[in-house]
Design a protein around this motif. Structure first.
Motif, PDB file in Angstrom:
ATOM      1  N   MET A   1      77.160  34.752  97.102  1.00 30.98           N
ATOM      2  CA  MET A   1      78.590  34.993  97.101  1.00 30.98           C
ATOM      3  C   MET A   1      79.146  35.135  95.701  1.00 30.98           C
ATOM      4  SD  MET A   1      81.572  32.793  99.072  1.00 30.98           S
ATOM      5  CE  MET A   1      81.974  31.713  97.695  1.00 30.98           C
ATOM      6  N   GLY A   2      78.365  34.787  94.675  1.00 36.46           N
ATOM      7  CA  GLY A   2      78.865  34.870  93.325  1.00 36.46           C
ATOM      8  C   GLY A   2      79.844  33.759  93.020  1.00 36.46           C
ATOM      9  N   ASP A   3      80.679  33.977  92.004  1.00 37.48           N
ATOM     10  CA  ASP A   3      81.660  32.982  91.592  1.00 37.48           C
ATOM     11  C   ASP A   3      82.831  32.989  92.568  1.00 37.48           C
ATOM     12  OD1 ASP A   3      83.986  31.791  90.157  1.00 37.48           O
ATOM     13  OD2 ASP A   3      82.539  31.639  88.516  1.00 37.48           O
ATOM     14  N   GLY A   4      83.060  31.841  93.223  1.00 40.72           N
ATOM     15  CA  GLY A   4      84.099  31.764  94.242  1.00 40.72           C
ATOM     16  C   GLY A   4      85.505  31.896  93.708  1.00 40.72           C
ATOM     17  N   ALA A   5      85.709  31.771  92.379  1.00 38.12           N
ATOM     18  CA  ALA A   5      87.027  31.939  91.793  1.00 38.12           C
ATOM     19  C   ALA A   5      87.328  33.394  91.467  1.00 38.12           C
ATOM     20  CB  ALA A   5      87.162  31.088  90.524  1.00 38.12           C
ATOM     21  N   GLY A   6      86.319  34.262  91.577  1.00 35.81           N
ATOM     22  CA  GLY A   6      86.484  35.679  91.275  1.00 35.81           C
ATOM     23  C   GLY A   6      86.684  36.507  92.529  1.00 35.81           C
ATOM     24  N   ILE A   7      86.446  37.809  92.415  1.00 39.06           N
ATOM     25  CA  ILE A   7      86.727  38.723  93.528  1.00 39.06           C
ATOM     26  C   ILE A   7      85.568  38.832  94.512  1.00 39.06           C
ATOM     27  CG2 ILE A   7      88.360  40.070  92.161  1.00 39.06           C
ATOM     28  CD1 ILE A   7      86.172  42.234  91.901  1.00 39.06           C
ATOM     29  N   GLY A   8      84.457  38.137  94.248  1.00 36.88           N
ATOM     30  CA  GLY A   8      83.306  38.236  95.145  1.00 36.88           C
ATOM     31  C   GLY A   8      83.634  38.040  96.607  1.00 36.88           C
TER      32      GLY A   8
ATOM     33  N   TRP B   1      92.163  30.629  92.337  1.00 37.60           N
ATOM     34  CA  TRP B   1      91.635  31.975  92.123  1.00 37.60           C
ATOM     35  C   TRP B   1      91.873  32.367  90.667  1.00 37.60           C
ATOM     36  CZ3 TRP B   1      88.915  34.390  95.926  1.00 37.60           C
ATOM     37  CH2 TRP B   1      89.094  33.944  97.240  1.00 37.60           C
ATOM     38  N   GLY B   2      90.906  33.094  90.105  1.00 36.61           N
ATOM     39  CA  GLY B   2      91.112  33.707  88.794  1.00 36.61           C
ATOM     40  C   GLY B   2      91.061  32.773  87.612  1.00 36.61           C
ATOM     41  N   ARG B   3      90.477  31.587  87.778  1.00 43.96           N
ATOM     42  CA  ARG B   3      90.364  30.644  86.666  1.00 43.96           C
ATOM     43  C   ARG B   3      88.922  30.185  86.520  1.00 43.96           C
ATOM     44  NH1 ARG B   3      95.445  26.479  87.594  1.00 43.96           N
ATOM     45  NH2 ARG B   3      97.088  28.067  87.844  1.00 43.96           N
ATOM     46  N   LEU B   4      88.485  30.086  85.266  1.00 41.00           N
ATOM     47  CA  LEU B   4      87.119  29.659  85.013  1.00 41.00           C
ATOM     48  C   LEU B   4      86.922  28.231  85.508  1.00 41.00           C
ATOM     49  CD1 LEU B   4      85.061  30.472  81.901  1.00 41.00           C
ATOM     50  CD2 LEU B   4      84.993  28.150  82.824  1.00 41.00           C
ATOM     51  N   SER B   5      85.864  28.024  86.277  1.00 42.48           N
ATOM     52  CA  SER B   5      85.620  26.720  86.884  1.00 42.48           C
ATOM     53  C   SER B   5      84.137  26.371  86.822  1.00 42.48           C
ATOM     54  CB  SER B   5      86.067  26.723  88.351  1.00 42.48           C
ATOM     55  OG  SER B   5      85.544  25.608  89.052  1.00 42.48           O
ATOM     56  N   PRO B   6      83.788  25.240  86.174  1.00 39.00           N
ATOM     57  CA  PRO B   6      82.392  24.794  86.210  1.00 39.00           C
ATOM     58  C   PRO B   6      81.895  24.534  87.635  1.00 39.00           C
ATOM     59  CG  PRO B   6      83.625  23.608  84.518  1.00 39.00           C
ATOM     60  CD  PRO B   6      84.629  24.377  85.333  1.00 39.00           C
ATOM     61  N   VAL B   7      82.787  24.094  88.512  1.00 41.22           N
ATOM     62  CA  VAL B   7      82.400  23.861  89.909  1.00 41.22           C
ATOM     63  C   VAL B   7      81.974  25.181  90.560  1.00 41.22           C
ATOM     64  CG1 VAL B   7      83.208  23.127  92.183  1.00 41.22           C
ATOM     65  CG2 VAL B   7      83.856  21.826  90.144  1.00 41.22           C
ATOM     66  N   ALA B   8      82.755  26.231  90.344  1.00 43.86           N
ATOM     67  CA  ALA B   8      82.392  27.548  90.890  1.00 43.86           C
ATOM     68  C   ALA B   8      81.130  28.088  90.235  1.00 43.86           C
ATOM     69  CB  ALA B   8      83.549  28.524  90.707  1.00 43.86           C
ATOM     70  N   GLY B   9      80.954  27.819  88.928  1.00 47.14           N
ATOM     71  CA  GLY B   9      79.740  28.257  88.246  1.00 47.14           C
ATOM     72  C   GLY B   9      78.501  27.586  88.795  1.00 47.14           C
ATOM     73  N   ASP B  10      78.607  26.285  89.076  1.00 47.45           N
ATOM     74  CA  ASP B  10      77.472  25.557  89.650  1.00 47.45           C
ATOM     75  C   ASP B  10      77.160  26.064  91.055  1.00 47.45           C
ATOM     76  OD1 ASP B  10      75.546  23.283  89.554  1.00 47.45           O
ATOM     77  OD2 ASP B  10      76.781  22.549  91.208  1.00 47.45           O
ATOM     78  N   ALA B  11      78.214  26.301  91.836  1.00 46.61           N
ATOM     79  CA  ALA B  11      78.005  26.822  93.186  1.00 46.61           C
ATOM     80  C   ALA B  11      77.319  28.180  93.148  1.00 46.61           C
ATOM     81  CB  ALA B  11      79.342  26.907  93.921  1.00 46.61           C
ATOM     82  N   ALA B  12      77.757  29.051  92.225  1.00 46.13           N
ATOM     83  CA  ALA B  12      77.157  30.384  92.116  1.00 46.13           C
ATOM     84  C   ALA B  12      75.665  30.283  91.821  1.00 46.13           C
ATOM     85  CB  ALA B  12      77.864  31.187  91.026  1.00 46.13           C
ATOM     86  N   TYR B  13      75.298  29.333  90.963  1.00 46.83           N
ATOM     87  CA  TYR B  13      73.879  29.120  90.676  1.00 46.83           C
ATOM     88  C   TYR B  13      73.114  28.769  91.954  1.00 46.83           C
ATOM     89  CZ  TYR B  13      69.643  26.629  89.323  1.00 46.83           C
ATOM     90  OH  TYR B  13      68.342  26.210  89.228  1.00 46.83           O
ATOM     91  N   HIS B  14      73.659  27.853  92.734  1.00 42.17           N
ATOM     92  CA  HIS B  14      72.937  27.409  93.928  1.00 42.17           C
ATOM     93  C   HIS B  14      72.895  28.486  95.011  1.00 42.17           C
ATOM     94  CE1 HIS B  14      71.983  23.367  92.665  1.00 42.17           C
ATOM     95  NE2 HIS B  14      73.208  23.235  92.170  1.00 42.17           N
TER      96      HIS B  14
END
Length: 323
Positions: A1-8, A79-92
């Motif tokens: 799904m990619g980064d959940g804070a982005g347009i993915g 939405w639209g904000r850099l988030s370490p939580v979203a980055g970690d989720a994208a990795y998994h």
């Protein structure tokens, strides 16, 4: 799904419900069911987002999105904000997708965009999907290929600085990159691809007038070895004309020496329907040719065309004979 804070999530929902996608493949999202529901609501799409335990459990229909729900995102993630939580989720999400693909439970991976800064903020120090997937699948060297309806390009180097790229380029790396591109083109149905290989310097060095002989030292020996094996690799070509020639049909594939040499022309010629492919992996992987677009995330205006095309190409390559 990619980064959940982005347009993915916003491009995934309409792309998975698109008639062409349902015709070509059986898509299952690795991601977050609630975020996909939020994306569907933002876009005004009435559909069922259904969590499933495995790809085999998924059922398919014109109004259903199947998701292996990792449940890693908070419901109020902005939405639209850099988030370490979203980055970690994208990795998994990528980790699980790679495990399923290597295990043969899915036949291909198609990725929505992740945000490199968010990925790094979460402690996952990879330049992007390409390098992450290489790590997860145990591959030492892969190549990034960008595919549009008008031109296709594969990169000898990608996410490193320009000075580092020039130092890294050597005949063996050029040769291996061209071979990966040649194999990918044949797999996609081009029987005898004509491959144009860019130079490093302006005008491909102009017979030694520009640069310090990089074309003669780093590229020409690779081209000689490739042609001896029957691969139609031509060059070194001036990059400022190579992409024009490819767009009119002279070349099936262009080999760029560094990131911006390839990305700039491709994005001008066809970003709306562009697809990013990782070649050299033991699994099929395609991706949209755009980023997380934080500036428009959550507004419902993101175009899904690149995701539709990425899914189509993943399905097409997954149904081809094994490499």
């Amino acid at each position: 799904m990619g980064d959940g804070a982005g347009i993915g999530p916003e491009v995934i929902v309409p792309a998975l419900l698109h008639p062409e996608t349902l015709r070509d493949c059986r898509p299952v999202v690795i991601g977050d069911a609630e975020r996909l529901r939020q994306a569907a609501a933002i876009r005004g799409i009435d559909c069922a987002v259904v969590p499933v335990d495995s790809a085999d459990d998924a059922q398919f229909g014109p109004d259903r999105v199947n998701v292996i729900d990792l449940g890693l995102l908070p419901a109020d993630l902005p939405w639209g904000r850099l988030s370490p939580v979203a980055g970690d989720a994208a990795y998994h999400y990528v980790r699980v997708a790679a495990e399923l693909a290597v295990g043969g439970e899915v036949q291909g991976i198609c990725t929505a965009p992740l945000n490199k800064a968010a990925l790094h903020a979460a402690g996952h120090n990879f330049p992007g999907h390409t390098e992450l997937l290489a790590h997860l699948t145990g591959v030492d060297e892969v190549s990034m290929m960008l595919s549009t309806p008008r031109v296709k390009v594969i990169h000898v180097t990608t996410h490193i600085g320009l000075l580092d790229a020039v130092r890294l380029i050597e005949p063996g790396l050029v040769e291996r990159t061209v071979r990966r591109g040649h194999e990918a083109m044949e797999r996609a149905g081009t029987a005898r691809p004509v491959i144009g290989v860019c130079g490093i310097n302006p005008h491909a060095g102009e017979n030694g007038l520009f640069g310090y002989g990089e074309e003669e030292e780093k590229i020409i020996p690779a081209l000689e070895a490739l042609r001896a094996d029957g691969i139609d690799a031509r060059g070194p070509l001036p990059a400022d004309t190579a992409f024009f020639l490819a767009s009119r049909g002279d070349y099936d594939l262009i080999v760029a020496m560094y990131h911006d040499q390839g990305h700039g022309p491709v994005k001008v010629l066809g970003i709306e329907a562009g697809v990013n492919l990782t070649v050299g992996l033991p699994v099929i992987r395609t991706s949209v040719d755009h980023g997380t677009a934080f500036d428009i995330a959550g507004t419902g205006v993101a175009e899904a065309g690149s995701m539709v095309e990425a899914l189509r190409q993943a399905a097409e390559m997954s149904s081809s004979p094994a490499r």
